[in-house]
Design an enzyme around this catalytic site. Structure first.
Site, mmCIF file in Angstrom:
data_model
loop_
_atom_site.group_PDB
_atom_site.id
_atom_site.type_symbol
_atom_site.label_atom_id
_atom_site.label_comp_id
_atom_site.label_asym_id
_atom_site.label_seq_id
_atom_site.Cartn_x
_atom_site.Cartn_y
_atom_site.Cartn_z
ATOM 1 N N GLU A 199 41.092 7.097 9.469
ATOM 2 C CA GLU A 199 41.499 6.689 11.196
ATOM 3 C C GLU A 199 43.297 6.941 10.896
ATOM 4 O O GLU A 199 44.411 7.962 12.107
ATOM 5 C CB GLU A 199 41.645 4.801 11.821
ATOM 6 C CG GLU A 199 40.367 5.656 12.474
ATOM 7 C CD GLU A 199 39.585 3.603 12.162
ATOM 8 O OE1 GLU A 199 39.141 3.340 13.561
ATOM 9 O OE2 GLU A 199 39.912 2.757 11.682
ATOM 10 N N GLU A 233 31.176 2.510 8.717
ATOM 11 C CA GLU A 233 31.365 1.801 9.127
ATOM 12 C C GLU A 233 29.653 1.365 9.632
ATOM 13 O O GLU A 233 29.147 0.219 9.223
ATOM 14 C CB GLU A 233 32.180 1.562 10.404
ATOM 15 C CG GLU A 233 33.554 1.162 9.916
ATOM 16 C CD GLU A 233 34.556 2.518 9.872
ATOM 17 O OE1 GLU A 233 35.713 2.320 9.567
ATOM 18 O OE2 GLU A 233 33.817 3.420 9.622
#
Length: 261
Positions: A107, A127
């Site tokens: 990110e 995730e």
């Protein structure tokens, strides 16, 4: 993860060290460092890099497992605050990736303006393997850089993808065989950027980033207004005069000075 900062040749460098995991504390540190570099008149651009085998592994699951809902919200807030600040900075942010950039590390890379990577680097959102989803803006940053279906594929599967794959899709700016090659190219690239108008680059970054979020008609008006602002700058007069006079321009306008007004 330890984070160090350096200021060398008008480049503000943020360097990841040790275990390459992000925590509540070092997210706060990163936020303050980029603010410091943004307001430093002796810094023209900012880089993220790593001295570990991985660029950034994201978050340590052994720590995250103990978070409750309130703690996870604070953690996501701190991560997204950093990402939004990176996007809103007037200065260029470049990620130099040599190794894995996963989860929150990916990110940070996606929030950068320019991404250089070595061929050994891998990227992904793991995730869903842990029963959660990306929380620092990954689902939104990725879908704004490339089509929705590929974003869903990465998030749904949690699979890693190669730097070659992301380069082909236009997410990585330039690909390199090794870290030395990437470092050498970056030094030349940085020198080229430092010869440009920092003020004009900041305007362009603002228009591009904000234009993505709105419809075309409003985005065009945004560009038109920024174009007009550029014509009121000293850098416009210097840049055009230098071209006509066949000399190198000496740009002087700085965003740091405008913030003091």
């Amino acid at each position: 993860m330890d984070i160090t900062k350096e200021k060398i040749k008008r480049i503000g460098k943020i360097i990841f060290k040790n275990n390459s995991y992000l925590t509540t504390d070092n997210l706060k540190d990163l936020y303050h460092i980029i603010n410091e570099f943004e307001n430093d008149i002796e810094v023209d651009l900012i880089t993220f890099s790593s001295e570990t085998d991985s660029f950034c592994k994201g978050v340590n699951i052994e720590e995250l497992v103990n978070y409750n809902e309130a703690e996870s919200k604070i953690f996501s807030f701190l991560g997204q605050r950093l990402i939004k600040r990176m996007r809103n900075l007037k200065k260029i942010i470049i990620s130099l990736v040599n190794g894995n950039a996963l989860g929150a590390g990916f990110e940070i890379v996606l929030a950068s303006d320019v991404i250089f990577a070595t061929k050994r680097s891998m990227f992904g959102f793991p995730e869903t393997n842990f029963g959660i989803i990306p929380g620092f803006g990954g689902t939104q940053l990725m879908s704004r850089k490339i089509y929705e279906t590929f974003t869903k594929y990465l998030v749904f599967t949690g699979e890693k993808v190669t730097a070659d794959n992301l380069f082909e899709k236009g997410i990585i700016t330039k690909l390199f065989d090794n870290n030395d090659e990437m470092t050498n190219f970056f030094e030349e690239f940085a020198e080229k950027l430092k010869q440009r108008s920092v003020f004009a680059i900041g305007l362009a970054k603002e228009v591009i980033n904000n234009g993505i979020e709105i419809d075309l008609e409003k985005a065009l008006l945004l560009e038109q207004n920024a174009f007009t602002v550029a014509f009121a700058s000293n850098d416009k007069r210097e840049g055009m005069s230098a071209f006509i006079e066949k000399r190198k321009p000496k740009f002087t306008d700085r965003w740091e000075e405008f913030k003091k007004l």
